[in-house]
Write a protein that holds these residues in place. Structure first.
Motif, PDB file in Angstrom:
ATOM      1  N   SER A 234       0.820  -1.221   0.000  1.00 14.41           N
ATOM      2  CA  SER A 234       0.000   0.000   0.000  1.00 14.41           C
ATOM      3  C   SER A 234       0.847   1.262   0.000  1.00 14.41           C
ATOM      4  CB  SER A 234      -0.939   0.005   1.205  1.00 14.41           C
ATOM      5  OG  SER A 234      -0.199   0.096   2.422  1.00 14.41           O
ATOM      6  N   THR A 235       2.146   1.128   0.290  1.00 14.39           N
ATOM      7  CA  THR A 235       3.038   2.291   0.303  1.00 14.39           C
ATOM      8  C   THR A 235       3.837   2.438  -0.980  1.00 14.39           C
ATOM      9  OG1 THR A 235       4.927   1.089   1.278  1.00 14.39           O
ATOM     10  CG2 THR A 235       3.278   1.975   2.794  1.00 14.39           C
ATOM     11  N   ILE A 236       3.696   1.492  -1.903  1.00 18.41           N
ATOM     12  CA  ILE A 236       4.466   1.518  -3.151  1.00 18.41           C
ATOM     13  C   ILE A 236       3.911   2.595  -4.076  1.00 18.41           C
ATOM     14  CG2 ILE A 236       5.083   0.181  -5.205  1.00 18.41           C
ATOM     15  CD1 ILE A 236       6.574  -0.697  -2.741  1.00 18.41           C
ATOM     16  N   GLY A 237       4.777   3.270  -4.804  1.00 11.68           N
ATOM     17  CA  GLY A 237       4.353   4.306  -5.742  1.00 11.68           C
ATOM     18  C   GLY A 237       3.591   3.746  -6.930  1.00 11.68           C
ATOM     19  N   ASP A 238       2.837   4.606  -7.596  1.00 10.54           N
ATOM     20  CA  ASP A 238       1.973   4.171  -8.696  1.00 10.54           C
ATOM     21  C   ASP A 238       2.754   3.592  -9.872  1.00 10.54           C
ATOM     22  OD1 ASP A 238      -0.147   5.011  -7.222  1.00 10.54           O
ATOM     23  OD2 ASP A 238      -0.488   6.865  -8.336  1.00 10.54           O
ATOM     24  N   GLU A 239       3.985   3.998 -10.069  1.00  9.51           N
ATOM     25  CA  GLU A 239       4.768   3.552 -11.230  1.00  9.51           C
ATOM     26  C   GLU A 239       5.904   2.615 -10.847  1.00  9.51           C
ATOM     27  OE1 GLU A 239       6.043   7.063 -13.199  1.00  9.51           O
ATOM     28  OE2 GLU A 239       4.007   7.729 -13.717  1.00  9.51           O
ATOM     29  N   ASP A 240       5.932   2.167  -9.613  1.00  6.87           N
ATOM     30  CA  ASP A 240       7.046   1.358  -9.129  1.00  6.87           C
ATOM     31  C   ASP A 240       6.800  -0.120  -9.415  1.00  6.87           C
ATOM     32  OD1 ASP A 240       9.241   0.314  -7.894  1.00  6.87           O
ATOM     33  OD2 ASP A 240       8.836   1.157  -5.908  1.00  6.87           O
ATOM     34  N   ALA A 241       7.016  -0.529 -10.665  1.00  6.85           N
ATOM     35  CA  ALA A 241       6.828  -1.927 -11.041  1.00  6.85           C
ATOM     36  C   ALA A 241       7.826  -2.822 -10.316  1.00  6.85           C
ATOM     37  CB  ALA A 241       6.968  -2.086 -12.549  1.00  6.85           C
ATOM     38  N   GLU A 242       9.058  -2.355 -10.189  1.00  6.93           N
ATOM     39  CA  GLU A 242      10.079  -3.162  -9.525  1.00  6.93           C
ATOM     40  C   GLU A 242       9.701  -3.435  -8.074  1.00  6.93           C
ATOM     41  OE1 GLU A 242      14.896  -3.009  -8.494  1.00  6.93           O
ATOM     42  OE2 GLU A 242      13.948  -1.455  -9.724  1.00  6.93           O
ATOM     43  N   GLY A 243       9.175  -2.409  -7.385  1.00  6.88           N
ATOM     44  CA  GLY A 243       8.777  -2.598  -6.004  1.00  6.88           C
ATOM     45  C   GLY A 243       7.649  -3.611  -5.867  1.00  6.88           C
ATOM     46  N   MET A 244       6.652  -3.540  -6.754  1.00 11.07           N
ATOM     47  CA  MET A 244       5.530  -4.476  -6.686  1.00 11.07           C
ATOM     48  C   MET A 244       5.975  -5.899  -7.001  1.00 11.07           C
ATOM     49  SD  MET A 244       2.839  -2.940  -5.643  1.00 11.07           S
ATOM     50  CE  MET A 244       1.586  -4.152  -6.044  1.00 11.07           C
ATOM     51  N   LEU A 245       6.846  -6.062  -7.991  1.00 11.57           N
ATOM     52  CA  LEU A 245       7.315  -7.405  -8.340  1.00 11.57           C
ATOM     53  C   LEU A 245       8.200  -7.983  -7.246  1.00 11.57           C
ATOM     54  CD1 LEU A 245       8.034  -6.873 -12.134  1.00 11.57           C
ATOM     55  CD2 LEU A 245       6.150  -8.160 -11.111  1.00 11.57           C
TER      56      LEU A 245
END
Length: 603
Positions: A234-245
């Motif tokens: 929920s704290t990851i930025g909208d464009e942070d694909a690396e963080g979500m993966l």
């Protein structure tokens, strides 16, 4: 058994799945499809406020979305699709998307639109092609569901109710027929349901059986690790694909799954889905009966009962009930704001006034009122009005369907009536007046905060005047009685000093008095109710009364701010926006930001 996540809030990157062969059309079916297209056009005019972007279009499809889900968002096409089944058995000709009260009839469908708007607004990253169809991609997509919703309600808290209805009616309703008691499926149930509890969408008291069964299947340590992951998402930025993966890889590791392979349980030939889906997937699939599935069924019924109690459909007699309510609050406002001066009315028959005296406002308070006035003026600004027209010739945008119809009419020898060119004309809408009601608690529990209370009340009343000449504000103090402090159009020249020694709080009467004098329940103005209180009401029925009135006003489009002067410990009713303050003279920016957000969400 195959277990996949087929999202209700489906995001398709690139072209949608091929459409199924069309059924034989009839005149009645074409007319119904056209009616749903008109509903889609109306929703297109509303989605811009939700998604905070002007380029989106909405299409309601009679046969369901092209991907089979209840709703779908196609980023490359700036298009949202909603299946007509999401609206239930409502006649599309009776739907008015512009009417907030009409949305009560189709809350799940409006929730689906809101959820897709959350994706359009915040889902800016794309799953890599090599990760699609793998456990890694499935986990990332699942985490994105609650993350996007959490980001949306941070800006539009009033959308929680719609998202909750969508989850109960379209998302959770698909679980019972498809969910086995297996670790991967249990993890997805927790990630799609319990993550929404931590995101503020669902209430833990309604879905705790799901948490209990998920903990049983997964174990305490694994469940805690997954909860840590979805909270971090929920704290990851909208464009942070690396963080979500990265978080999705951690999810797979916690469950002992190979991130590069299909999700555990898939590929064994059986068709079943678990997760967000309502578009026909799994209709003929086997129906395993597990404890998690039973827990989801119970939670779904509980949410549905709460939704019915919180906001029932508007009955035919709503106008009569609204008239009765209006008569009641007007009678209360006439009693609190009689045809005398506030000084005359404050003392005498109704008991001593809580105002002990007045002082000259300090320079920081004057500056704070001016800054807050500018913020309120900004909050009241409305979006540009768009008018769409059609014509037989350019300029404009060519509608291919209308062009073909026009050529067919000409070929048939009839007079062409179709107008294939459309144009959108935009103009700025005049800003509506702003109405601000202020209620301050002068009971004994507020004795330590009388200074900040007085300062906050003075700043707010003057900020409304600075925001525009047509604006109106009124202030009341509530304790053992409700006392009018200021009337509409008459902000106090000096800062009133309050005495907080009352043994009870008549907060319900205070809200009704402000509703009556400012007409906070009716559209036509930007409306804001500000309550300064610790929320600890000892009077019989006052807590429930405050909750009911806050719910009614927010439902009617009035924003509600609750100023918390006790470091976050005030008991704030659902629907109100909490603003934690210590020194109001230095917190105009915080109040202004919260007011902008609350007013935008209440439109």
């Amino acid at each position: 058994m195959e277990v996949t996540v087929e999202t209700m809030a489906h995001i398709e990157y690139g072209e949608p799945a091929p459409a199924t062969p069309p059924k034989k059309t009839t005149r009645k079916r074409l007319a119904e499809a056209d009616a749903w297209l008109r509903v889609g056009a109306g929703l297109s005019a509303e989605i811009g406020l939700i998604a905070d972007r002007p380029d989106l279009a909405v299409e309601v499809r009679l046969g369901g979305t092209r991907v089979g889900a209840a709703a779908a968002f196609y980023p490359d096409q700036a298009l949202i699709e909603i299946g007509a089944k999401a609206f239930g058995k409502i006649d599309p000709d009776t739907i008015d998307p512009d009417d907030p009260f009409d949305r009560e009839r189709y809350l799940p469908a409006w929730g689906a639109l809101t959820h897709e708007g959350a994706h359009a607004r915040h889902s800016k990253w794309v799953t890599p092609v090599k990760a699609r169809g793998t456990a890694l991609g499935e986990a990332a997509a699942m985490l994105e569901e609650s993350r996007a919703e959490a980001r949306l309600i941070a800006a539009r808290p009033g959308d929680v109710r719609y998202l909750r209805a969508c989850v109960a009616d379209l998302v959770m309703a698909d679980f019972p027929a498809t969910l086995p008691d297996e670790p991967w499926a249990a993890a997805h149930a927790a990630g799609l349901i319990m993550a929404r509890v931590d995101a503020g969408i669902l209430e833990r008291r309604t879905v705790w059986p799901v948490e209990r069964e998920a903990r049983r299947v997964l174990g305490r340590d694994t469940y805690s690790e997954l909860q840590r992951i979805w909270k971090k998402a929920s704290t990851i930025g909208d464009e942070d694909a690396e963080g979500m993966l990265t978080l999705a890889a951690a999810w797979c590791k916690a469950l002992g799954a190979d991130a590069a392979e299909p999700a555990p349980g898939s590929g064994d030939g059986e068709e079943a889905t678990a997760g967000e889906g309502a578009g026909g997937a799994g209709e003929s699939a086997p129906k395993p009966k597990g404890k998690i599935a039973a827990a989801v069924r119970r939670a779904t019924r509980k949410i549905a009962r709460d939704a019915a109690a919180e906001g029932p459909e508007i009955p035919v007699s709503a106008k009569g009930e609204e008239r009765k309510h209006r008569e009641k609050v007007l009678a209360i406002s006439r009693r609190v704001f009689p045809a005398t001066s506030p000084d005359e009315e404050a003392g005498g028959k109704r008991g001593p006034s809580p105002v002990l005296g007045n002082r000259i406002p300090a320079e920081p308070e004057r500056a704070a009122a001016a800054r807050l006035g500018r913020a309120l003026r900004k909050a009241a600004v409305r979006e540009r009005i768009e008018t769409r027209t059609t014509s037989v010739a350019p300029p404009g945008r060519l509608n291919l369907r209308a062009a073909i119809t026009r050529e067919a009419q000409r070929a048939a020898g009839s007079i062409p009536t179709a107008e294939p060119w459309s144009a959108t004309h935009r103009r700025h809408a005049p800003n509506p007046p702003l109405k601000v009601g202020i209620a301050v608690d002068v009971s004994g529990s507020m004795s330590a905060a009388t200074g900040p209370v007085a300062s906050a009340a003075w700043i707010l009343s003057h900020a409304a005047r600075y925001a525009g000449p047509d604006n109106a504000s009124a202030t009341v103090a509530f304790g053992e009685q409700v006392t009018a402090i200021t009337r509409p159009g008459k902000p106090p020249a000096q800062v009133p000093q309050f005495r907080a020694a009352c043994s009870t709080e008549r907060v319900s009467e205070a809200i009704d008095a402000l509703d009556g004098i400012l007409d906070l329940s009716s559209p036509g103005a930007a409306r804001l109710l500000v309550i300064v209180s610790d929320g600890m009401f000892v009077g019989y029925g006052e807590t429930d009364g405050a909750r009911a009135r806050v719910a009614r006003l927010t439902k009617a489009g009035c924003a509600v701010l609750w100023l918390d002067l006790f470091g976050g410990y005030s008991d704030v009713p659902p629907g109100a926006t909490r603003v934690t303050l210590t020194r109001p003279a230095e917190a105009a920016d915080a109040i202004g930001k919260a007011a902008v957000t609350a007013l935008a969400a209440a439109r």
